[in-house]
Scaffold this motif. Structure first.
Motif, PDB file in Angstrom:
ATOM      1  N   ALA A  76     -19.480  20.578  46.758  1.00 47.84           N
ATOM      2  CA  ALA A  76     -18.644  19.602  46.059  1.00 47.84           C
ATOM      3  C   ALA A  76     -18.565  19.934  44.576  1.00 47.84           C
ATOM      4  O   ALA A  76     -17.488  19.864  43.969  1.00 47.84           O
ATOM      5  N   LEU A  77     -19.671  20.304  43.961  1.00 52.96           N
ATOM      6  CA  LEU A  77     -19.665  20.653  42.542  1.00 52.96           C
ATOM      7  C   LEU A  77     -18.884  21.945  42.284  1.00 52.96           C
ATOM      8  O   LEU A  77     -18.227  22.080  41.262  1.00 52.96           O
ATOM      9  N   GLU A  78     -18.907  22.868  43.248  1.00 49.65           N
ATOM     10  CA  GLU A  78     -18.183  24.133  43.082  1.00 49.65           C
ATOM     11  C   GLU A  78     -16.672  23.931  43.099  1.00 49.65           C
ATOM     12  O   GLU A  78     -15.947  24.622  42.384  1.00 49.65           O
ATOM     13  N   ILE A  79     -16.190  23.004  43.904  1.00 49.26           N
ATOM     14  CA  ILE A  79     -14.736  22.820  44.014  1.00 49.26           C
ATOM     15  C   ILE A  79     -14.202  21.741  43.071  1.00 49.26           C
ATOM     16  O   ILE A  79     -12.998  21.551  42.986  1.00 49.26           O
ATOM     17  N   ALA A  80     -15.073  21.048  42.371  1.00 54.44           N
ATOM     18  CA  ALA A  80     -14.639  20.007  41.438  1.00 54.44           C
ATOM     19  C   ALA A  80     -13.913  20.641  40.258  1.00 54.44           C
ATOM     20  O   ALA A  80     -14.282  21.724  39.797  1.00 54.44           O
ATOM     21  N   PRO A  81     -12.871  19.972  39.721  1.00 51.65           N
ATOM     22  CA  PRO A  81     -12.147  20.540  38.587  1.00 51.65           C
ATOM     23  C   PRO A  81     -12.992  20.644  37.319  1.00 51.65           C
ATOM     24  O   PRO A  81     -12.781  21.542  36.504  1.00 51.65           O
ATOM     25  N   ASP A  82     -13.950  19.750  37.135  1.00 49.67           N
ATOM     26  CA  ASP A  82     -14.781  19.787  35.931  1.00 49.67           C
ATOM     27  C   ASP A  82     -16.179  19.314  36.297  1.00 49.67           C
ATOM     28  O   ASP A  82     -16.403  18.129  36.561  1.00 49.67           O
ATOM     29  N   ALA A  83     -17.111  20.238  36.340  1.00 51.17           N
ATOM     30  CA  ALA A  83     -18.487  19.895  36.707  1.00 51.17           C
ATOM     31  C   ALA A  83     -19.417  20.972  36.180  1.00 51.17           C
ATOM     32  O   ALA A  83     -19.001  22.075  35.848  1.00 51.17           O
ATOM     33  N   ASP A  84     -20.685  20.614  36.061  1.00 47.05           N
ATOM     34  CA  ASP A  84     -21.693  21.629  35.757  1.00 47.05           C
ATOM     35  C   ASP A  84     -22.579  21.746  37.003  1.00 47.05           C
ATOM     36  O   ASP A  84     -22.149  21.405  38.102  1.00 47.05           O
ATOM     37  N   GLN A  85     -23.798  22.168  36.855  1.00 51.94           N
ATOM     38  CA  GLN A  85     -24.670  22.367  38.009  1.00 51.94           C
ATOM     39  C   GLN A  85     -25.172  21.056  38.617  1.00 51.94           C
ATOM     40  O   GLN A  85     -25.693  21.055  39.722  1.00 51.94           O
ATOM     41  N   GLN A  86     -24.989  19.940  37.884  1.00 47.31           N
ATOM     42  CA  GLN A  86     -25.589  18.694  38.339  1.00 47.31           C
ATOM     43  C   GLN A  86     -24.612  17.522  38.400  1.00 47.31           C
ATOM     44  O   GLN A  86     -24.761  16.637  39.226  1.00 47.31           O
ATOM     45  N   TYR A  87     -23.574  17.464  37.526  1.00 53.22           N
ATOM     46  CA  TYR A  87     -22.726  16.292  37.392  1.00 53.22           C
ATOM     47  C   TYR A  87     -21.246  16.630  37.500  1.00 53.22           C
ATOM     48  O   TYR A  87     -20.803  17.723  37.138  1.00 53.22           O
ATOM     49  N   PHE A  88     -20.469  15.649  37.959  1.00 58.62           N
ATOM     50  CA  PHE A  88     -19.016  15.699  37.897  1.00 58.62           C
ATOM     51  C   PHE A  88     -18.597  15.107  36.556  1.00 58.62           C
ATOM     52  O   PHE A  88     -19.174  14.115  36.105  1.00 58.62           O
ATOM     53  N   TYR A  89     -17.572  15.653  35.944  1.00 60.61           N
ATOM     54  CA  TYR A  89     -17.036  15.091  34.711  1.00 60.61           C
ATOM     55  C   TYR A  89     -15.635  14.550  35.003  1.00 60.61           C
ATOM     56  O   TYR A  89     -14.813  15.241  35.600  1.00 60.61           O
ATOM     57  N   VAL A  90     -15.401  13.306  34.590  1.00 62.17           N
ATOM     58  CA  VAL A  90     -14.104  12.667  34.820  1.00 62.17           C
ATOM     59  C   VAL A  90     -13.543  12.208  33.485  1.00 62.17           C
ATOM     60  O   VAL A  90     -14.301  11.956  32.543  1.00 62.17           O
TER      61      VAL A  90
END
Length: 96
Positions: A76-90
């Motif tokens: 999920a973090l790999e395919i997110a448009p903006d994320a680091d190794q731990q969190y999604f950024y919105v």
């Protein structure tokens, strides 16, 4: 049934509404038409008519509620448009 301004005032008070004189007259006319329609419906002979629970014989087709697998965190973090190794950024949606 005779509708008076006092009755309209009481209904408005119960509904927590406020009307001016023009609106009160319009509401009184609308309520009178509704009451007249209900009185017409009461004149119908409904003897022998089975009450309906539903308007049609159609039934809702629902899928079975089955547990299925979900995506793991890493994917999920790999395919997110903006994320680091731990969190999604919105994007920020609430501004102060």
């Amino acid at each position: 049934m005779e509708l008076t301004n006092d009755m309209i005032g009481q209904l408005a008070n119960l509904a927590r509404l406020e009307f001016d004189e023009k609106d009160t007259a319009q509401i009184r006319d609308d309520l009178a038409r509704m009451i007249s329609f209900v009185e017409q419906l009461q004149e119908l002979d409904t003897a022998g008519v089975e009450p309906l629970l539903h308007m049609t014989e159609n039934l809702d087709v629902l899928r079975a509620d089955e547990i299925s697998g979900s995506m793991d965190r890493k994917t999920a973090l790999e395919i997110a448009p903006d994320a680091d190794q731990q969190y999604f950024y919105v994007p920020k949606v609430i501004k102060k």
